[in-house]
Every structure is written in structure tokens, then in C-alpha cells.
Design a protein around this motif. Structure first.
Motif, mmCIF file in Angstrom:
data_model
loop_
_atom_site.group_PDB
_atom_site.id
_atom_site.type_symbol
_atom_site.label_atom_id
_atom_site.label_comp_id
_atom_site.label_asym_id
_atom_site.label_seq_id
_atom_site.Cartn_x
_atom_site.Cartn_y
_atom_site.Cartn_z
ATOM 1 N N UNK A 87 0.950 -1.195 -0.004
ATOM 2 C CA UNK A 87 0.065 -0.065 0.025
ATOM 3 C C UNK A 87 0.945 1.349 0.078
ATOM 4 N N UNK A 88 1.973 1.337 0.705
ATOM 5 C CA UNK A 88 2.842 2.422 0.617
ATOM 6 C C UNK A 88 3.306 2.666 -0.539
ATOM 7 N N UNK A 89 3.693 1.540 -1.485
ATOM 8 C CA UNK A 89 4.166 1.912 -2.887
ATOM 9 C C UNK A 89 3.175 2.415 -3.637
ATOM 10 N N UNK A 90 2.173 1.796 -3.639
ATOM 11 C CA UNK A 90 0.938 2.270 -4.367
ATOM 12 C C UNK A 90 0.491 3.676 -3.936
ATOM 13 N N UNK A 91 0.515 4.268 -2.585
ATOM 14 C CA UNK A 91 0.345 5.543 -2.108
ATOM 15 C C UNK A 91 1.355 6.302 -2.765
ATOM 16 N N UNK A 92 2.763 6.051 -2.843
ATOM 17 C CA UNK A 92 3.552 6.852 -3.306
ATOM 18 C C UNK A 92 3.494 7.230 -4.868
ATOM 19 N N UNK A 93 3.251 5.920 -5.699
ATOM 20 C CA UNK A 93 3.278 6.114 -7.042
ATOM 21 C C UNK A 93 1.887 6.990 -7.336
ATOM 22 N N UNK A 94 0.727 6.823 -6.744
ATOM 23 C CA UNK A 94 -0.082 7.613 -6.803
ATOM 24 C C UNK A 94 -0.270 9.073 -6.726
#
Length: 122
Positions: A87-94
Motif C-alpha cells: 500500500x505504501x508503494x501504491x500511495x507513493x506512485x499515486x
């Protein structure tokens, strides 16, 4: 009342911060503030899962000879932490994509104010 706050202070803090982020997303007119609100909401959601997966006195999920295998309650559940890494990776990419879109919008329309932007797009 004080005991309740002491027991759940992390959840109370996260709920207040989540509300602030949600307010920023829904009520602010500036697109940059909306993106920052979205980032705050994502961070609060991730922290909520991490805090809820924490167990007092439990160890990491590696077989420890002191704890043995008889009592799995002494180990942390690794699944929420693993999912939150994703989720952290997805949040950073978003966040990165949103900021790139904001740069493009600003270059094209010279504003990040939502009503002004909608007026210029007509």
C-alpha cells in the motif's frame, strides 16, 4: 474517560488526522490541497492497519527458541505489515502521478484553482 483515551490514543489521533485529510479533499478548491489531503488519508489508512496489527509483547515472525512453536500468540501477524508495504508503494506512485498531472494542468491553464480551471476549460 482518561483510561479510554490512553488505551486508544493512536486510533483517536488517526481518526482526527483522517478527518482533516478528508476535509482537505472535499472542501478545498485548490487541486494541490486536494492531492495533499489524499496523501494524508492514504497515510492514515496505512497507519491504522499497522497500529491495529500491533500486539504488546509479541515478537517478529521468525522462529524464536525462547517462544517456541507452542504458542503462536507470541508472534506478530506478518500479513498486515506485508500488505501495508504494498500500500505504501501504491500511495507513493499515486502521489507521484497526481503531482505530475498537477504540473501539466498548471502549465496548460496557469492555475490550480478548481472553479477557475473549470471556467477556463469551457
Amino acid at each position: 474517560m482518561i483510561e479510554f483515551i490512553q488505551g486508544y490514543y493512536a486510533y483517536i489521533f488517526l481518526a482526527a488526522t483522517f478527518t482533516i485529510g478528508l476535509y482537505g479533499m472535499m472542501m478545498k478548491q485548490n487541486l494541490m490541497k486536494k492531492v495533499l489531503g489524499m496523501s494524508v488519508v492514504a497515510a492514515c489508512t496505512i497507519l491504522f492497519w499497522i497500529v491495529s496489527a500491533y500486539k504488546e509483547g509479541a515478537g517478529v515472525t521468525v522462529l524464536d527458541p525462547r517462544y517456541g512453536v507452542e504458542n503462536p500468540e507470541l508472534y506478530l501477524n506478518p500479513l498486515p505489515h506485508t500488505l501495508m508495504l504494498t500500500a505504501i508503494v501504491v500511495a507513493v506512485v499515486t502521489l507521484g502521478v497526481a503531482l505530475a498531472l498537477l504540473i501539466g494542468i498548471y502549465r496548460e491553464f496557469k492555475t490550480l484553482d478548481e472553479p477557475t480551471l473549470l471556467e477556463r476549460m469551457k
